[in-house]
Design a protein around this motif. Structure first.
Motif, mmCIF file in Angstrom:
data_model
loop_
_atom_site.group_PDB
_atom_site.id
_atom_site.type_symbol
_atom_site.label_atom_id
_atom_site.label_comp_id
_atom_site.label_asym_id
_atom_site.label_seq_id
_atom_site.Cartn_x
_atom_site.Cartn_y
_atom_site.Cartn_z
ATOM 1 N N THR A 1 1.584 6.260 -7.132
ATOM 2 C CA THR A 1 0.479 7.096 -7.613
ATOM 3 C C THR A 1 0.906 8.555 -7.669
ATOM 4 O O THR A 1 0.623 9.258 -8.647
ATOM 5 C CB THR A 1 -0.753 6.930 -6.698
ATOM 6 N N GLN A 2 1.603 9.024 -6.641
ATOM 7 C CA GLN A 2 2.087 10.404 -6.632
ATOM 8 C C GLN A 2 3.116 10.635 -7.737
ATOM 9 O O GLN A 2 3.109 11.676 -8.402
ATOM 10 C CB GLN A 2 2.709 10.737 -5.277
ATOM 11 N N ASP B 1 0.832 -1.209 0.000
ATOM 12 C CA ASP B 1 0.000 0.000 0.000
ATOM 13 C C ASP B 1 0.865 1.258 0.000
ATOM 14 O O ASP B 1 0.588 2.216 -0.727
ATOM 15 C CB ASP B 1 -0.932 0.016 1.218
ATOM 16 N N GLN C 1 0.902 3.995 -3.020
ATOM 17 C CA GLN C 1 0.593 5.425 -2.871
ATOM 18 C C GLN C 1 1.716 6.297 -3.405
ATOM 19 O O GLN C 1 1.468 7.305 -4.070
ATOM 20 C CB GLN C 1 0.329 5.748 -1.399
#
Length: 162
Positions: free
Chosen positions: A95-96, A88, A92
């Motif tokens: 994704t950034q 996770d 994340q």
């Protein structure tokens, strides 16, 4: 008009001094911080970061912030409890990174690539798996059993009829 205003302000200050409102101020009798140091144009930024206990990384452009976070991934995932938490976290971050790659802001163009989740998870597993206690007899038996099983199927094919 300015003289009248200055006179009223001065009178209020004198009244406050007589009442003792300036007696117990914090820092009274201490030197002014930074006095005698060369002038720094960013003194207010530095004092704000220090006062609010913020990291100085917030002043960096997004590309450099992401690059730093990629470098710090092993340290940040080391304390995570589960493999899913590691996945996770890396998801994340990726994704950034992808969002920045799609719409880069102004600032230096620094090469930032998404982090390979499997590599991070593999390193995390290596740090979190307990070391296997090996007994010499068990390892020897396993090694010889492996050799024997390999020979049993390989040797008949190797023999050639004459």
């Amino acid at each position: 008009m300015t003289e009248a205003w200055e006179a009223s302000v001065e009178a209020k200050i004198q009244d406050a001094v007589q009442r003792g409102e300036f007696d117990d101020l914090p820092g009274m009798g201490k030197p002014i911080p930074g006095r005698g140091a060369p002038y720094d144009e960013a003194w207010w930024i530095k004092s704000f970061l220090e006062r609010e206990a913020l990291p100085s990384d917030l002043l960096l452009p997004t590309s450099l912030q992401l690059r730093r976070r990629v470098e710090q991934v092993p340290d940040e995932v080391r304390d995570l409890p589960t493999e899913q938490a590691v996945r996770d976290f890396v998801g994340q971050l990726n994704t950034q990174i992808v969002a920045w790659l799609r719409f880069p802001d102004d600032g230096p163009r620094v090469a930032v690539r998404p982090v390979n989740t499997e590599d991070v998870v593999r390193r995390w597993r290596a740090e979190h798996t307990p070391p296997r206690l090996a007994t010499p007899t068990t390892d020897r038996v396993a090694a010889t059993a492996g050799r024997r099983s390999r020979r049993t199927w390989w040797l008949p094919w190797r023999r050639r009829p004459r």
